[in-house]
Design a protein around this motif. Structure first.
Motif, PDB file in Angstrom:
ATOM      1  N   ALA A 187      48.189  33.323  50.276  1.00 20.50           N
ATOM      2  CA  ALA A 187      48.956  33.477  51.512  1.00 20.50           C
ATOM      3  C   ALA A 187      49.005  32.175  52.300  1.00 20.50           C
ATOM      4  O   ALA A 187      49.948  31.949  53.067  1.00 20.50           O
ATOM      5  CB  ALA A 187      48.347  34.580  52.374  1.00 20.50           C
ATOM      6  N   ARG A 188      48.002  31.306  52.103  1.00 21.31           N
ATOM      7  CA  ARG A 188      48.009  30.003  52.769  1.00 21.31           C
ATOM      8  C   ARG A 188      48.763  28.956  51.971  1.00 21.31           C
ATOM      9  O   ARG A 188      48.845  27.799  52.382  1.00 21.31           O
ATOM     10  CB  ARG A 188      46.565  29.541  53.003  1.00 21.31           C
ATOM     11  CG  ARG A 188      45.821  30.349  54.044  1.00 21.31           C
ATOM     12  CD  ARG A 188      44.511  29.682  54.438  1.00 21.31           C
ATOM     13  NE  ARG A 188      43.563  29.646  53.335  1.00 21.31           N
ATOM     14  CZ  ARG A 188      42.620  30.553  53.127  1.00 21.31           C
ATOM     15  NH1 ARG A 188      42.514  31.567  53.966  1.00 21.31           N
ATOM     16  NH2 ARG A 188      41.794  30.444  52.121  1.00 21.31           N
ATOM     17  N   GLY A 189      49.312  29.326  50.824  1.00 19.82           N
ATOM     18  CA  GLY A 189      50.160  28.415  50.068  1.00 19.82           C
ATOM     19  C   GLY A 189      49.504  27.775  48.870  1.00 19.82           C
ATOM     20  O   GLY A 189      50.148  26.990  48.172  1.00 19.82           O
ATOM     21  N   GLN A 190      48.250  28.097  48.584  1.00 24.56           N
ATOM     22  CA  GLN A 190      47.606  27.521  47.413  1.00 24.56           C
ATOM     23  C   GLN A 190      48.085  28.209  46.139  1.00 24.56           C
ATOM     24  O   GLN A 190      48.614  29.323  46.175  1.00 24.56           O
ATOM     25  CB  GLN A 190      46.086  27.628  47.544  1.00 24.56           C
ATOM     26  CG  GLN A 190      45.518  26.886  48.743  1.00 24.56           C
ATOM     27  CD  GLN A 190      44.014  27.012  48.854  1.00 24.56           C
ATOM     28  OE1 GLN A 190      43.322  27.124  47.846  1.00 24.56           O
ATOM     29  NE2 GLN A 190      43.498  27.008  50.072  1.00 24.56           N
ATOM     30  N   ALA A 191      47.902  27.547  45.022  1.00 29.53           N
ATOM     31  CA  ALA A 191      48.346  28.095  43.743  1.00 29.53           C
ATOM     32  C   ALA A 191      47.488  29.286  43.347  1.00 29.53           C
ATOM     33  O   ALA A 191      46.268  29.264  43.537  1.00 29.53           O
ATOM     34  CB  ALA A 191      48.274  27.015  42.660  1.00 29.53           C
ATOM     35  N   PRO A 192      48.102  30.335  42.808  1.00 30.71           N
ATOM     36  CA  PRO A 192      47.318  31.485  42.348  1.00 30.71           C
ATOM     37  C   PRO A 192      46.385  31.097  41.202  1.00 30.71           C
ATOM     38  O   PRO A 192      46.686  30.218  40.397  1.00 30.71           O
ATOM     39  CB  PRO A 192      48.379  32.487  41.879  1.00 30.71           C
ATOM     40  CG  PRO A 192      49.642  32.048  42.553  1.00 30.71           C
ATOM     41  CD  PRO A 192      49.552  30.559  42.661  1.00 30.71           C
ATOM     42  N   THR A 193      45.247  31.770  41.137  1.00 28.77           N
ATOM     43  CA  THR A 193      44.241  31.543  40.106  1.00 28.77           C
ATOM     44  C   THR A 193      43.792  32.898  39.568  1.00 28.77           C
ATOM     45  O   THR A 193      44.150  33.950  40.128  1.00 28.77           O
ATOM     46  CB  THR A 193      43.032  30.792  40.687  1.00 28.77           C
ATOM     47  OG1 THR A 193      42.393  31.638  41.655  1.00 28.77           O
ATOM     48  CG2 THR A 193      43.450  29.485  41.345  1.00 28.77           C
ATOM     49  N   PRO A 194      43.003  32.927  38.503  1.00 30.80           N
ATOM     50  CA  PRO A 194      42.442  34.210  38.064  1.00 30.80           C
ATOM     51  C   PRO A 194      41.670  34.936  39.164  1.00 30.80           C
ATOM     52  O   PRO A 194      41.705  36.160  39.243  1.00 30.80           O
ATOM     53  CB  PRO A 194      41.525  33.799  36.906  1.00 30.80           C
ATOM     54  CG  PRO A 194      42.195  32.594  36.328  1.00 30.80           C
ATOM     55  CD  PRO A 194      42.744  31.852  37.521  1.00 30.80           C
ATOM     56  N   ALA A 195      40.975  34.188  40.033  1.00 33.52           N
ATOM     57  CA  ALA A 195      40.266  34.829  41.141  1.00 33.52           C
ATOM     58  C   ALA A 195      41.235  35.511  42.099  1.00 33.52           C
ATOM     59  O   ALA A 195      40.896  36.521  42.725  1.00 33.52           O
ATOM     60  CB  ALA A 195      39.412  33.803  41.890  1.00 33.52           C
ATOM     61  N   SER A 196      42.445  34.971  42.209  1.00 38.24           N
ATOM     62  CA  SER A 196      43.463  35.616  43.054  1.00 38.24           C
ATOM     63  C   SER A 196      43.872  36.958  42.471  1.00 38.24           C
ATOM     64  O   SER A 196      44.128  37.918  43.221  1.00 38.24           O
ATOM     65  CB  SER A 196      44.681  34.703  43.189  1.00 38.24           C
ATOM     66  OG  SER A 196      44.337  33.420  43.640  1.00 38.24           O
ATOM     67  N   ASP A 197      43.952  37.052  41.147  1.00 42.42           N
ATOM     68  CA  ASP A 197      44.265  38.338  40.510  1.00 42.42           C
ATOM     69  C   ASP A 197      43.182  39.377  40.813  1.00 42.42           C
ATOM     70  O   ASP A 197      43.489  40.555  41.027  1.00 42.42           O
ATOM     71  CB  ASP A 197      44.383  38.160  38.991  1.00 42.42           C
ATOM     72  CG  ASP A 197      45.751  37.640  38.575  1.00 42.42           C
ATOM     73  OD1 ASP A 197      46.647  37.577  39.432  1.00 42.42           O
ATOM     74  OD2 ASP A 197      45.911  37.305  37.386  1.00 42.42           O
ATOM     75  N   VAL A 198      41.919  38.942  40.807  1.00 42.96           N
ATOM     76  CA  VAL A 198      40.825  39.867  41.109  1.00 42.96           C
ATOM     77  C   VAL A 198      40.968  40.399  42.531  1.00 42.96           C
ATOM     78  O   VAL A 198      40.791  41.594  42.793  1.00 42.96           O
ATOM     79  CB  VAL A 198      39.463  39.179  40.911  1.00 42.96           C
ATOM     80  CG1 VAL A 198      38.328  40.071  41.400  1.00 42.96           C
ATOM     81  CG2 VAL A 198      39.254  38.828  39.441  1.00 42.96           C
ATOM     82  N   TYR A 199      41.308  39.503  43.469  1.00 45.56           N
ATOM     83  CA  TYR A 199      41.497  39.946  44.857  1.00 45.56           C
ATOM     84  C   TYR A 199      42.649  40.950  44.937  1.00 45.56           C
ATOM     85  O   TYR A 199      42.525  41.995  45.592  1.00 45.56           O
ATOM     86  CB  TYR A 199      41.789  38.741  45.750  1.00 45.56           C
ATOM     87  CG  TYR A 199      41.788  39.079  47.231  1.00 45.56           C
ATOM     88  CD1 TYR A 199      40.684  38.824  48.027  1.00 45.56           C
ATOM     89  CD2 TYR A 199      42.903  39.674  47.829  1.00 45.56           C
ATOM     90  CE1 TYR A 199      40.674  39.132  49.380  1.00 45.56           C
ATOM     91  CE2 TYR A 199      42.901  39.999  49.181  1.00 45.56           C
ATOM     92  CZ  TYR A 199      41.792  39.720  49.950  1.00 45.56           C
ATOM     93  OH  TYR A 199      41.792  40.055  51.286  1.00 45.56           O
ATOM     94  N   SER A 200      43.777  40.633  44.285  1.00 43.24           N
ATOM     95  CA  SER A 200      44.933  41.531  44.343  1.00 43.24           C
ATOM     96  C   SER A 200      44.613  42.885  43.728  1.00 43.24           C
ATOM     97  O   SER A 200      45.071  43.922  44.220  1.00 43.24           O
ATOM     98  CB  SER A 200      46.125  40.886  43.630  1.00 43.24           C
ATOM     99  OG  SER A 200      46.538  39.703  44.289  1.00 43.24           O
TER     100      SER A 200
END
Length: 501
Positions: A187-200
């Motif tokens: 949401a702050r504009g950084q590139a998605p990562t595998p950790a982002s998938d875990v959060y989602s």
């Protein structure tokens, strides 16, 4: 415009439309070569799109096919083929008779913690395989999790996913994904990562068990929602029961503190089986936004999002330490002169008491042994054998009204016990709890109770009883009929003799 009955690539016959999204329409089709049902996703070209945008859409769809074709997992929708129709790419995917989690929640509102944990464990297993293949999904949400009639959960739509070695085609400044389920760093504009998938995935499971995403949906103001997501401070789960600690781990603001998909899968499976969680205890249950700011070239679309807390100066730390020392000296002087009295027992926060009660009922009736450990010495003194024997007579437990703290050590909750004969017993309980670190249930009083029994089955139709006189009448009737048949035969014989003479 493609219509029902159209034949794509001389092989795939369109049967009916299953749904549509931002970039495409999904059809149920028949693979006439292999004689099997398939799902066909056809790119939906926007009207009036510039050649540049249309080319980007084609590249994105082809990328989806290339990426998804790498992934082979029972909890991920398989891509069988990529072809073109009218100049646009078409994906041929596995067809799963199912409903999306979004459709299920639209009808039911929310799901039980056990059902959500089972679904989440399957989705985490698919993410584990995807990340091992270098794939980040980037848009995990209820609409992209399919639930089969047999309880199977599968992740679908890798349309905006990203492979580590693939060419990025997302235009600068566009955040790919659904705001309500984005990770704070995305949401702050950084590139998605595998950790982002875990959060989602954690946000998706939160929505499934609580009835709404952690920060609400984007129906009112998506920009304001993005600011809230970027801050990362959400309302702790209230209805998740034993699932709450796993969700809190998955929704940590700091990506490094989130579990891996494998760890999340193991923790979710532990919730299903009633085993202890393999995840460590957190010092706090409410996350605090304190992440590092996004890089200058990350393409962020938010301008005034607070991304870090200001650091204290070293001088301020020295002053604070000195103040603490002064307080300790004063206490050391004054304490000996205080009247001797019993130390006041520390109490848990109301939210912690409510969570303990939710966890307790979430374990019943399937795991009475684990629920037993949540009871204090007073209740355990009544005997474990009788306790487990009682719960063995209960088929299901449902929380009708969520736990509500009514005092510093009291919680009220309304539950419904379903017995094997479908009798339902609704009870209002007042539970007393003690302890600050790990509150235990010390007392249990039923304030109100009502019972509803299922209607009795209709009586069977009366069986016809053969009476003896009826049998005698039937027998006489048969005898008379036999005599008449014989007499008729004799008359026919006499007539025949007369003709011969």
């Amino acid at each position: 415009m493609t219509e029902v009955g159209a034949l794509l690539a001389d092989r795939y016959r369109l049967e009916r439309q299953l749904g549509s999204g931002g970039m495409g329409v999904v059809w149920l089709a028949t693979d006439e070569l292999l004689q099997r049902p398939v799902a066909v996703k056809q790119l939906n070209a926007a009207e009036g799109a510039s050649p540049e945008v249309a080319e980007e859409a084609r590249q994105r769809a082809m990328r989806e096919g290339r990426i998804a074709a790498r992934l082979h997992h029972p909890n991920a929708v398989a891509v069988h083929d990529v072809t073109q129709h009218d100049g646009f790419p078409v994906l041929i995917m596995e067809y799963l008779p199912s409903r999306s989690l979004a459709e299920v929640l639209a009808g039911k509102g929310r799901m039980t913690p056990g059902a959500v944990a089972s679904m989440g464990a399957q989705a985490a297993a698919a993410l584990e395989a995807a990340h091992a293949a270098g794939i980040t999904h980037r848009d995990i949400k209820p609409g992209n999790i399919l639930l089969g009639d047999d309880g199977t959960a599968k992740i679908t739509d890798f349309g905006i996913s990203h492979a580590a070695d693939d060419v990025a085609v997302t235009r600068t400044g566009v955040i790919a994904g659904t705001p309500a389920y984005l990770a704070p760093e995305v949401a702050r504009g950084q590139a998605p990562t595998p950790a982002s998938d875990v959060y989602s995935l954690g946000a998706t499971l939160y929505a499934a068990v609580e009835g709404a995403p952690p920060f609400g949906d984007e129906s009112t103001n998506s920009i304001a929602l993005l600011h809230e997501v970027a801050a990362g401070d959400f309302r702790p789960p209230q209805l998740a029961g034993v699932l709450a600690p796993v969700l809190t781990h998955m929704l940590q603001v700091d990506p490094a503190q989130r579990p891996t998909p494998a760890q999340a899968r193991e923790a979710l499976q532990a919730v299903v089986s009633g085993a202890p969680s393999p995840l460590p205890d957190l010092d706090q249950t409410r996350p605090i936004a304190a992440a590092a700011p996004a890089p200058a070239d990350s393409g962020t679309r938010l301008d005034n999002v607070p991304v870090s807390t200001p650091r204290r100066s070293r001088r301020g730390l020295y002053i604070a330490a000195a103040a603490v020392a002064v307080v300790l000296v004063v206490l050391a002087v004054l304490l000996p002169f205080r009247n001797q009295q019993q130390p006041q027992e520390q109490l848990a926060a109301p939210g912690e008491l409510e969570r303990v009660v939710s966890d307790y009922y979430a374990l019943l009736p399937e795991h009475p042994g684990n629920a037993w450990t949540r009871l204090g010495p007073g209740l355990q003194a009544q005997g474990r054998a009788g306790y487990e024997g009682f719960w063995s007579t209960v088929a299901d437990v449902r929380v009708v009204e969520p736990p509500k703290a009514t005092g510093p050590d009291a919680v009220r909750v309304t539950v419904e016990l379903v017995l094997p004969d479908r009798t339902r017993i609704t009870e209002l309980h007042q539970l007393g709890l003690r302890g600050a670190q790990r509150p235990l249930i010390e007392s249990d009083s039923i304030l109100n109770s009502s019972t509803s029994t299922p209607p009795p089955p209709p009586p069977p139709p009366p069986a016809r009883v053969e009476r003896p006189q009826d049998d005698e009448k039937d027998e006489k009737r048969e005898h008379r009929k036999g005599d008449e048949d014989r007499k008729g035969g004799d008359r026919k014989g006499d007539d025949k003799k007369g003709e011969d003479n």
